[in-house]
Design a protein around this motif. Structure first.
Motif, short mmCIF file in Angstrom:
data_model
loop_
_atom_site.label_atom_id
_atom_site.label_comp_id
_atom_site.label_asym_id
_atom_site.label_seq_id
_atom_site.Cartn_x
_atom_site.Cartn_y
_atom_site.Cartn_z
N ARG A 20 -36.31 5.01 -61.86
CA ARG A 20 -37.60 4.62 -61.27
C ARG A 20 -37.38 4.01 -59.89
NH1 ARG A 20 -39.74 0.90 -65.00
NH2 ARG A 20 -38.75 -0.72 -63.78
N GLY A 21 -36.40 3.13 -59.79
CA GLY A 21 -36.11 2.48 -58.51
C GLY A 21 -35.71 3.50 -57.45
N LEU A 22 -34.87 4.44 -57.86
CA LEU A 22 -34.41 5.47 -56.92
C LEU A 22 -35.59 6.34 -56.48
CD1 LEU A 22 -32.11 6.96 -55.49
CD2 LEU A 22 -31.68 8.22 -57.62
N ALA A 23 -36.44 6.67 -57.44
CA ALA A 23 -37.60 7.54 -57.14
C ALA A 23 -38.50 6.87 -56.10
CB ALA A 23 -38.38 7.82 -58.42
N GLU A 24 -38.71 5.56 -56.26
CA GLU A 24 -39.57 4.85 -55.30
C GLU A 24 -38.98 4.90 -53.90
OE1 GLU A 24 -39.94 0.98 -57.08
OE2 GLU A 24 -41.27 1.78 -58.66
N GLU A 25 -37.68 4.70 -53.82
CA GLU A 25 -37.01 4.72 -52.52
C GLU A 25 -37.09 6.13 -51.89
OE1 GLU A 25 -35.23 2.28 -50.78
OE2 GLU A 25 -36.12 0.83 -52.16
N ILE A 26 -36.91 7.14 -52.73
CA ILE A 26 -36.96 8.51 -52.20
C ILE A 26 -38.35 8.81 -51.66
CG2 ILE A 26 -36.90 10.96 -52.91
CD1 ILE A 26 -34.48 10.24 -54.69
N ARG A 27 -39.36 8.37 -52.40
CA ARG A 27 -40.75 8.59 -51.94
C ARG A 27 -40.98 7.90 -50.59
NH1 ARG A 27 -42.55 8.50 -56.89
NH2 ARG A 27 -42.81 6.24 -56.96
N ARG A 28 -40.51 6.66 -50.52
CA ARG A 28 -40.69 5.89 -49.27
C ARG A 28 -39.99 6.58 -48.10
NH1 ARG A 28 -37.49 2.87 -46.55
NH2 ARG A 28 -35.86 2.65 -48.16
N ILE A 29 -38.77 7.02 -48.32
CA ILE A 29 -38.00 7.63 -47.22
C ILE A 29 -38.67 8.94 -46.78
CG2 ILE A 29 -35.76 8.61 -46.54
CD1 ILE A 29 -34.53 6.67 -48.73
N CYS A 30 -39.13 9.72 -47.76
CA CYS A 30 -39.79 10.99 -47.41
C CYS A 30 -41.05 10.73 -46.60
CB CYS A 30 -40.15 11.78 -48.67
SG CYS A 30 -38.69 12.48 -49.47
N ALA A 31 -41.79 9.69 -46.97
CA ALA A 31 -43.02 9.36 -46.22
C ALA A 31 -42.65 8.97 -44.79
CB ALA A 31 -43.77 8.24 -46.93
N GLU A 32 -41.61 8.15 -44.66
CA GLU A 32 -41.16 7.71 -43.34
C GLU A 32 -40.77 8.90 -42.46
OE1 GLU A 32 -39.04 3.64 -44.41
OE2 GLU A 32 -37.79 4.94 -43.13
N LEU A 33 -40.14 9.89 -43.10
CA LEU A 33 -39.64 11.05 -42.35
C LEU A 33 -40.69 12.15 -42.22
CD1 LEU A 33 -36.14 11.37 -44.07
CD2 LEU A 33 -36.53 10.68 -41.70
N SER A 34 -41.84 11.92 -42.85
CA SER A 34 -42.91 12.94 -42.89
C SER A 34 -42.39 14.28 -43.41
CB SER A 34 -43.53 13.16 -41.51
OG SER A 34 -43.96 11.97 -40.98
N ILE A 35 -41.69 14.22 -44.55
CA ILE A 35 -41.29 15.48 -45.19
C ILE A 35 -41.84 15.48 -46.62
CG2 ILE A 35 -39.19 15.95 -43.86
CD1 ILE A 35 -37.55 14.74 -46.13
N ARG A 36 -42.06 16.69 -47.14
CA ARG A 36 -42.43 16.84 -48.55
C ARG A 36 -41.23 16.47 -49.39
NH1 ARG A 36 -44.42 22.10 -51.29
NH2 ARG A 36 -43.24 23.18 -49.65
N GLN A 37 -41.47 15.74 -50.47
CA GLN A 37 -40.32 15.37 -51.29
C GLN A 37 -39.75 16.60 -52.00
OE1 GLN A 37 -40.44 12.19 -54.53
NE2 GLN A 37 -39.23 13.85 -55.43
N PRO A 38 -38.45 16.85 -51.83
CA PRO A 38 -37.86 17.97 -52.57
C PRO A 38 -37.76 17.61 -54.06
CG PRO A 38 -36.17 16.81 -51.29
CD PRO A 38 -37.48 16.14 -50.98
N ASP A 39 -37.57 18.63 -54.89
CA ASP A 39 -37.23 18.36 -56.29
C ASP A 39 -35.86 17.70 -56.31
OD1 ASP A 39 -39.55 19.58 -57.14
OD2 ASP A 39 -38.60 21.55 -57.39
N ILE A 40 -35.73 16.70 -57.15
CA ILE A 40 -34.45 15.98 -57.23
C ILE A 40 -33.71 16.43 -58.48
CG2 ILE A 40 -33.33 13.72 -57.32
CD1 ILE A 40 -34.92 14.20 -54.71
N LEU A 41 -32.44 16.75 -58.31
CA LEU A 41 -31.56 17.03 -59.44
C LEU A 41 -30.48 15.96 -59.50
CD1 LEU A 41 -30.84 20.88 -59.06
CD2 LEU A 41 -32.76 19.78 -60.22
#
Ligand code: LLP
Length: 431
Positions: free
Chosen positions: A267-288
Motif C-alpha cells: 500500500r505504501g509503495l502504491a501511494e508513492e508510485i501514484r504520487r510520482i506518476c502524478a508529478e511526472l504527468s505520466i499514466r501509471q504503468p501496471d506494476i509487477l
C-alpha cells in the motif's frame, strides 16, 4: 513461534501446519523438506490482492521460481492465477512439463543462448526480459523468422543499493545484469528496440536485491524507473505500460528479523508510485513484482536426524546431521541465519551451544554456528526452520548425496511433491 504455521502439539513435538514433524520424519525418513501448501497459497494471495487493490487491476505478482522449482510448485502457482519468472531453459522445461500456461511466463537471464531463445518461442513464452543489445538482436531475429512480434521488458539498472538505501551508482550500475540508465546506454537501447520490427517494447524491469524489509528501496527504484519512462516518452513518444520492480520483500528467518507486513508495504509503495506518476504527468504503468522467497520460505522446514555430538575441549560442540550443504548451502555461501530446534522436544531448556554440521567431506559444511539447543543426542530430530526458499532449489549431489524428498502438507494431509533421489538416480547419466 517464528511463524504462525509452527506450533508444539500435545505430544510435545514441533508441528508444521498442525502436522507432527517427528511423525513425518519417521514416515518419510530424513533429511526431509516439508512445505505447507496452504501457507504458500496465503502468501501468493497477499501479493495478488494487495497489488490489485492498491496498484490497479493490471498490477500483479509473478513467482520467481528460482526460489523453489519443481512441477508441483508451478501447478500451485498456476492455480493461484499467478505468472512466473524463469531464468533458465531447465526452469522453462519444468514449468512447461507441469502444464504451466507459458504466456504467463517471463524469461530472465543475462546470457540466453540462441537455442534457449528458440526453445522459449517454441513453447510460446509470454515475455522475454531482455538483458542487453545482443540478446535483443537474437530475439528480434528469432521472432522475424516466425513472423511475430515478441513482447519484451528491458532489464535496466537504476543504480540502487537497497541495503544502504543510497544510490551507489558505480556499485550497482556495474552489474552483470541489465543495462544502465545512468550511462545513457538504456536510452540508446530503447531507441534501438523501438526500431526492430520483431520486438514489442512493452515495459521495463529492474531488480535491486533480495531480503528487503520495507518498501523504501522499491520506492527509490520506482522513482528512477518512472523518470526514465518519462524520458523515453519525451524522446520517442513511446509509452511504457509495464514496470516490473523485481524480487519481493524479505522474510523472517530468526526472532531478530523484523516482521514484515507485506500488505502495508505494498500500500505504501502504491501511494508513492501514484504520487510520482502524478508529478511526472505520466499514466501509471501496471506494476509487477517477482517475489520468490516471501512466497515459499516460511512454508518450509528441513528435518534431520542427529548423529554424532562432539565437543572439542576449549572450543565448540559439533552436532552432525544426516544432511548438510547439499540440501542447504546458504550458511556456507552467505552465512545466512536460521532457527534450529529439536523437533522431538522443542520445549526442553535450550542450554547447549551447538554448531550444526553436515555430513559432507568439507569443513565449511555447516548449517548454523553457535545456536542454543537442548543438549542433542544421537537420534533426535533436528528441525531447521524457514527453508522453503533457495534450499531445495540450490541443492546438489556433492559427495554423491541424494537430494531429499519434498513433502507437502495440505489441509491436514501430506503428499510427496518431489520424491527422494535414489542411488540409481545418481548414476543415471554415468556411462
Ligand atoms: N527477480 C529477480 C530478477 C531476481 O534476481 C530475484 C532473485 C528475484 C526476482 C527473487 O527475489 P526474492 O523475492 O526471492 O528476494 N540464492 C539467494 C538469493 C538470490 C536471489 C537472486 N535473485 C539466497 O539464497 O538468498
Amino acid at each position: 513461534m517464528l511463524h504462525k504455521n509452527l506450533s508444539v502439539n500435545e505430544a510435545g513435538h514441533l508441528a508444521l501446519a498442525g502436522m507432527d514433524t517427528v511423525e513425518l520424519a519417521k514416515k518419510y525418513g530424513t533429511p526431509l523438506y516439508l512445505m505447507d501448501e496452504n501457507r504458500i497459497r496465503e502468501n501468493c494471495k497477499i501479493y495478488i490482492d494487495a497489488m490489485r487493490k492498491y496498484m490497479g487491476e493490471g498490477s500483479r505478482p509473478i513467482f520467481a521460481s528460482k526460489a523453489c522449482c519443481f512441477k508441483r510448485m508451478y501447478a500451485i502457482i498456476a492455480e493461484m492465477g499467478m505468472g512466473t519468472d524463469i531464468v533458465s531453459p531447465g526452469e522453462l522445461y519444468t514449468a512447461n512439463a507441469a502444464g504451466f500456461p507459458m504466456e504467463e511466463a517471463f524469461f530472465h537471464g543475462n546470457n540466453k543462448t540462441d537455442a534457449d531463445i528458440e526453445y522459449a518461442m517454441n513453447v510460446g513464452i509470454g515475455h522475454f526480459i531482455v538483458d542487453n543489445q545482443e540478446e535483443l538482436d537474437a530475439v528480434n531475429a528469432c521472432a522475424l523468422r516466425r513472423g511475430l512480434r515478441q513482447k519484451i521488458l528491458l532489464r535496466l539498472t537504476p543504480g540502487i543499493d537497497p541495503h544502504t538505501q543510497k544510490k551507489i551508482s558505480t556499485g550497482k550500475v556495474d552489474s552483470k545484469f541489465g543495462t544502465a540508465i545512468e550511462t545513457g546506454q538504456a536510452l540508446e537501447l530503447c531507441k534501438y528496440a523501438l526500431s526492430l520490427p520483431g520486438i514489442e517494447l512493452e515495459g521495463f524491469h529492474c531488480h535491486i536485491g533480495s531480503q528487503i524489509f520495507d518498501y523504501y528501496p522499491f520506492r527509490d527504484a520506482a522513482e528512477i524507473m518512472l523518470r526514465f519512462i518519462r524520458t523515453l516518452l519525451d524522446a520517442c513518444g513511446h509509452e511504457i505500460r509495464t514496470l516490473n520492480l523485481g524480487g519481493g520483500f524479505g522474510v523472517r528467518y530468526v526472532e531478530n528479523d523484523p516482521v514484515v507486513d507485506y500488505e502495508a508495504n505494498i500500500r505504501g509503495l502504491a501511494e508513492e508510485i501514484r504520487r510520482i506518476c502524478a508529478e511526472l504527468s505520466i499514466r501509471q504503468p501496471d506494476i509487477l513484482m517477482e517475489p520468490g522467497r516471501s512466497i515459499v520460505a516460511d512454508s518450509g522446514m528441513t528435518l534431520y536426524t542427529v548423529g554424532s555430538v562432539k565437543t572439542i575441549t576449549g572450543y565448540k560442540s559439533y552436532v552432525s546431521v544426516d544432511g548438510g550443504m547439499t540440501d542447504n548451502i546458504r550458511y556456507a555461501l552467505y552465512e545466512s541465519d536460521y532457527t534450529a530446534l529439536l523437533a522431538n522436544r522443542p520445549k526442553d531448556p535450550a542450554d547447549f551451544c551447538a554448531t550444526i554440521a553436515g555430513r559432507c567431506c568439507e569443513s565449511g559444511d555447516i548449517i548454523q554456528e553457535d545456536v542454543m539447543l537442548p543438549r542433542p543426542v544421537r537420534g533426535d530430530t533436528l528441525a531447521v526452520l524457514v527453508t522453503g526458499a533457495y534450499n531445495y532449489a540450490m541443492a546438489s549431489n556433492y559427495n554423491r548425496i541424494p537430494r531429499p524428498p519434498v513433502v507437502m502438507i495440505r489441509d491436514g494431509d501430506d503428499y510427496i511433491a518431489v520424491r527422494k533421489e535414489s542411488y540409481e538416480d545418481l548414476c543415471r547419466n554415468d556411462m
